[in-house]
Design a protein around this motif. Structure first.
Motif, mmCIF file in Angstrom:
data_model
loop_
_atom_site.group_PDB
_atom_site.id
_atom_site.type_symbol
_atom_site.label_atom_id
_atom_site.label_comp_id
_atom_site.label_asym_id
_atom_site.label_seq_id
_atom_site.Cartn_x
_atom_site.Cartn_y
_atom_site.Cartn_z
ATOM 1 N N GLU A 24 0.840 -1.189 0.000
ATOM 2 C CA GLU A 24 0.000 0.000 0.000
ATOM 3 C C GLU A 24 0.879 1.244 0.000
ATOM 4 N N PRO A 25 0.511 2.203 -0.838
ATOM 5 C CA PRO A 25 1.316 3.435 -0.858
ATOM 6 C C PRO A 25 1.223 4.175 0.464
ATOM 7 N N ALA A 26 2.338 4.724 0.878
ATOM 8 C CA ALA A 26 2.360 5.462 2.144
ATOM 9 C C ALA A 26 1.590 6.763 2.001
ATOM 10 N N GLU A 27 0.813 7.081 3.015
ATOM 11 C CA GLU A 27 0.037 8.308 2.995
ATOM 12 C C GLU A 27 0.972 9.506 3.139
ATOM 13 N N PRO A 28 0.720 10.541 2.338
ATOM 14 C CA PRO A 28 1.586 11.726 2.449
ATOM 15 C C PRO A 28 1.400 12.425 3.788
ATOM 16 N N ALA A 29 2.494 12.840 4.351
ATOM 17 C CA ALA A 29 2.424 13.525 5.644
ATOM 18 C C ALA A 29 1.844 14.918 5.474
ATOM 19 N N GLY A 30 1.012 15.348 6.420
ATOM 20 C CA GLY A 30 0.399 16.668 6.360
ATOM 21 C C GLY A 30 1.420 17.764 6.616
ATOM 22 N N PRO A 31 1.038 18.999 6.289
ATOM 23 C CA PRO A 31 1.972 20.108 6.502
ATOM 24 C C PRO A 31 2.277 20.307 7.982
ATOM 25 N N VAL A 32 3.525 20.548 8.268
ATOM 26 C CA VAL A 32 3.959 20.726 9.649
ATOM 27 C C VAL A 32 3.735 22.185 10.052
ATOM 28 N N GLU A 33 3.071 22.385 11.191
ATOM 29 C CA GLU A 33 2.786 23.730 11.667
ATOM 30 C C GLU A 33 4.030 24.308 12.337
ATOM 31 N N THR A 34 4.418 25.490 11.893
ATOM 32 C CA THR A 34 5.600 26.137 12.459
ATOM 33 C C THR A 34 5.274 26.781 13.797
ATOM 34 N N LYS A 35 6.330 27.188 14.494
ATOM 35 C CA LYS A 35 6.148 27.837 15.789
ATOM 36 C C LYS A 35 5.435 29.170 15.637
ATOM 37 N N GLU A 36 5.745 29.914 14.564
ATOM 38 C CA GLU A 36 5.083 31.202 14.339
ATOM 39 C C GLU A 36 3.603 31.018 14.052
ATOM 40 N N GLN A 37 3.255 30.009 13.251
ATOM 41 C CA GLN A 37 1.850 29.750 12.949
ATOM 42 C C GLN A 37 1.084 29.330 14.194
ATOM 43 N N ARG A 38 1.732 28.526 15.035
ATOM 44 C CA ARG A 38 1.081 28.100 16.275
ATOM 45 C C ARG A 38 0.844 29.282 17.202
ATOM 46 N N GLY A 39 1.848 30.159 17.329
ATOM 47 C CA GLY A 39 1.673 31.338 18.162
ATOM 48 C C GLY A 39 0.627 32.278 17.617
ATOM 49 N N SER A 40 0.559 32.435 16.293
ATOM 50 C CA SER A 40 -0.458 33.293 15.686
ATOM 51 C C SER A 40 -1.852 32.749 15.945
ATOM 52 N N ARG A 41 -2.008 31.443 15.819
ATOM 53 C CA ARG A 41 -3.320 30.841 16.051
ATOM 54 C C ARG A 41 -3.758 31.002 17.505
ATOM 55 N N ARG A 42 -2.834 30.829 18.413
ATOM 56 C CA ARG A 42 -3.184 30.981 19.835
ATOM 57 C C ARG A 42 -3.519 32.430 20.178
ATOM 58 N N LEU A 183 -2.430 44.458 18.723
ATOM 59 C CA LEU A 183 -1.309 45.335 18.380
ATOM 60 C C LEU A 183 0.004 44.569 18.276
ATOM 61 N N THR A 184 0.159 43.539 19.093
ATOM 62 C CA THR A 184 1.422 42.802 19.129
ATOM 63 C C THR A 184 1.513 41.752 18.027
ATOM 64 N N TYR A 185 0.448 40.987 17.837
ATOM 65 C CA TYR A 185 0.494 39.871 16.898
ATOM 66 C C TYR A 185 -0.395 40.060 15.674
ATOM 67 N N GLY A 186 -1.074 41.185 15.574
ATOM 68 C CA GLY A 186 -2.054 41.366 14.500
ATOM 69 C C GLY A 186 -1.472 41.285 13.107
ATOM 70 N N ARG A 187 -0.193 41.624 12.953
ATOM 71 C CA ARG A 187 0.400 41.598 11.614
ATOM 72 C C ARG A 187 0.458 40.204 11.029
ATOM 73 N N SER A 188 0.558 39.196 11.883
ATOM 74 C CA SER A 188 0.648 37.817 11.397
ATOM 75 C C SER A 188 -0.705 37.131 11.293
ATOM 76 N N TRP A 189 -1.771 37.813 11.669
ATOM 77 C CA TRP A 189 -3.099 37.205 11.601
ATOM 78 C C TRP A 189 -3.592 37.185 10.162
ATOM 79 N N PRO A 190 -4.332 36.153 9.777
ATOM 80 C CA PRO A 190 -4.868 36.110 8.410
ATOM 81 C C PRO A 190 -5.999 37.122 8.242
ATOM 82 N N ALA A 191 -6.228 37.508 7.008
ATOM 83 C CA ALA A 191 -7.300 38.442 6.676
ATOM 84 C C ALA A 191 -8.361 37.716 5.878
ATOM 85 N N MET A 192 -9.502 38.377 5.718
ATOM 86 C CA MET A 192 -10.563 37.797 4.916
ATOM 87 C C MET A 192 -10.087 37.606 3.485
#
Length: 233
Positions: A24-42, A183-192
């Motif tokens: 069986e073909p190996a399932e592709p691994a999902g994208p790894v979440e970076t530390k910056e992305q994790r902090g932005s989400r939190r 003000l601190t993390y807003g620059r890394s937040w996603p937009a519509m």
């Protein structure tokens, strides 16, 4: 003369090889979440939670009783109360402004996001100041006492305050924290998504399908142009 009896099978004959099942073909691994992305989400989750709870608490506190007292009317004492809206309408108004600013953060970018985040921060600070100033205010009850007694100089007696003004101040602190996170993390937040926004570039034209000569309407159009539709190209 040949014998009809088949020769005996020996154990040394190799058995037919079994077909191996394909791996069986190996399932592709999902994208790894970076530390910056994790902090932005939190930070987004924390800001949304703080802003929503702060606005809701400020609106709730503004509807509750902030002060109590008595007014002398015809030789008796009339109990009077004043809600947060009677004392000051600033916390409720700023809570609505802060909630709208919290939502608008995700609709703007760059400088607009910075300004909206600053508006959210100022809404929280203003709510704190207005609530603390209203915690010891008696002007609303004095006005009610003057109206009830018919004496413009009458004042409220036995003044006491509840804890709701301090609840409104705590709501302002939550809005303030949400603004500081923006003000601190807003620059890394996603937009519509901007796929519905027009950038002024002309939209690509769809390729025109070639006419089908077998269709009846195409035959009539060819006859109108003086062409012979039965002639081979």
């Amino acid at each position: 003369m040949t014998s009809a009896v088949p020769p005996p099978r020996t154990d040394t004959q190799p058995e037919p090889a079994k077909a191996t099942e394909p791996a069986e073909p190996a399932e592709p691994a999902g994208p790894v979440e970076t530390k910056e992305q994790r902090g932005s989400r939190r930070s987004i989750a924390a800001a949304l939670l703080l802003g929503a709870v702060g606005a809701a608490l400020a609106l709730l506190a503004s509807r509750q009783t902030w002060a109590r007292g008595t007014a002398s009317v015809a030789g008796g004492d009339l109990p009077l109360t004043a809600s947060g809206g009677d004392v000051t309408g600033v916390p409720a108004a700023l809570a609505i402004v802060g909630l709208a600013a919290l939502v608008a953060i995700f609709a703007v970018r760059r400088t607009g996001r910075l300004l909206v985040s600053l508006l959210l921060t100022l809404s929280g600070a203003g709510t704190v100041v207005a609530a603390l100033l209203g915690a010891g205010d008696s002007a609303a009850l004095d006005e009610k006492a003057a109206t009830a007694s018919g004496d413009a100089a009458a004042t409220i007696g036995g003044l006491s305050h509840t804890g709701w003004p301090y609840a409104a101040a705590a709501a302002g602190v939550l809005l303030l924290l949400a603004g500081l996170l923006a003000l601190t993390y807003g620059r890394s937040w996603p937009a519509m998504s901007g796929r519905y926004e027009r950038d002024g570039s002309p939209s690509p034209r769809k390729a025109r399908r070639a006419p089908n000569p077998e269709r009846p309407e195409e035959l009539w159009k060819a006859l109108d142009r003086g062409e012979d539709p039965t002639r081979e190209a």
